[in-house]
Design an enzyme around this catalytic site. Sequence first.
Site, PDB file in Angstrom:
ATOM      1  N   GLU A  47     -85.747 -24.933  26.102  1.00 52.72           N
ATOM      2  CA  GLU A  47     -85.284 -23.687  26.721  1.00 52.72           C
ATOM      3  C   GLU A  47     -85.524 -23.741  28.228  1.00 52.72           C
ATOM      4  OE1 GLU A  47     -87.122 -20.351  24.853  1.00 52.72           O
ATOM      5  OE2 GLU A  47     -86.244 -20.766  22.887  1.00 52.72           O
ATOM      6  N   LYS A 201     -48.240 -44.544  29.988  1.00 53.38           N
ATOM      7  CA  LYS A 201     -49.288 -44.941  29.051  1.00 53.38           C
ATOM      8  C   LYS A 201     -49.004 -44.396  27.659  1.00 53.38           C
ATOM      9  CE  LYS A 201     -52.614 -43.023  31.420  1.00 53.38           C
ATOM     10  NZ  LYS A 201     -53.920 -42.615  31.987  1.00 53.38           N
ATOM     11  N   ALA A 235     -63.721 -45.148  32.946  1.00 51.41           N
ATOM     12  CA  ALA A 235     -62.966 -46.091  33.796  1.00 51.41           C
ATOM     13  C   ALA A 235     -62.095 -47.054  33.003  1.00 51.41           C
ATOM     14  CB  ALA A 235     -63.903 -46.875  34.729  1.00 51.41           C
TER      15      ALA A 235
END
Length: 325
Positions: A47, A201, A235
């Site tokens: 917490e 893509k 990446a």
Amino acid sequence: MSGITTSGEKKLKLFSGRAHPELAKEVAAALGTELVPTKAYDFANGEIYVRFLDSARGADCFVMQSHTAPINQWIMEQLIMIDALKRASARSITAILPFYGYARQDKKHLGREPISARLVADLLAQAGADRIMAVDLHTAQIQGFFAGPVDHLFALPMLCDYVGERVDRSKLTIVSPDAGRVKVADQWCDRLDAPLAIIHKRRDTSQANTILSAEVVGDVKGRVCVLVDDMIDTAGTICAAADALFDNGAADVIVAATHGVLSGPAADRLKNSRVSEFVFTNTLPTPAELQLDKVTTLSIAPSIAAAIREVFEEGSVTSLFEGVH
């Protein structure tokens, strides 16, 4: 005459969470002020406790927290900070998110998925934020998830100017890594007077950060290609896109992105990539293992500081980014 008048002046106070204090200190320096002293720590069970050591009553409060890893902890800390300021009678509370966590989950691709970017906006509003300030949101539609004002800041002018000064513009081609970034890439083309190419893509929808193939649309042979994106995470996709450009005859590839998330295998991929330079801003802290010659980090602090000043002085944030939207 009824009522009471005061001669008090407006007060600006800048607060920072523990995720990326270096950026907050740069912003404070650019504003000519200091961060409000804050006591923050974690209990044994995880917490979070936060207490501000200066009064916030009647102040215009700006709470900075970049949602870096561990992302859930830092989002929760920012919510707690905002709640503390609301209960401390702050005049206004602006949540500054240099990097907006969960921004990629801005719509449903498949059934039974959440729209987590909306959830984060709802949490900020419920905690007590009156306004949000963020840098290069993954999609502009996220602004509509928050009922109050959203100041959308852009790193494009700074990144564009940096790249433009370092390359021969006559040999430059701007490359969008996918169809979703074409609009941003087109703005780069306008500013640098360069042609555009696109990477088409095909993604594996069953796995994150994975593409099946990448094809180049446009002439990149013998050109210096600048791949532009909003964030680089593992990446994998950006390095695959760079390889596709080299395979199509590109002379050199530079990658420019606002947010260097750089998770997991990113460090090794950047080191081993044929890309000559990766250019990021410091919206997120750069991991120590990525302090490489080929990694350049530009400071976004002046832009954030200028936006804070415009909001505080009731000016125009839009005027800081004319021509970028």
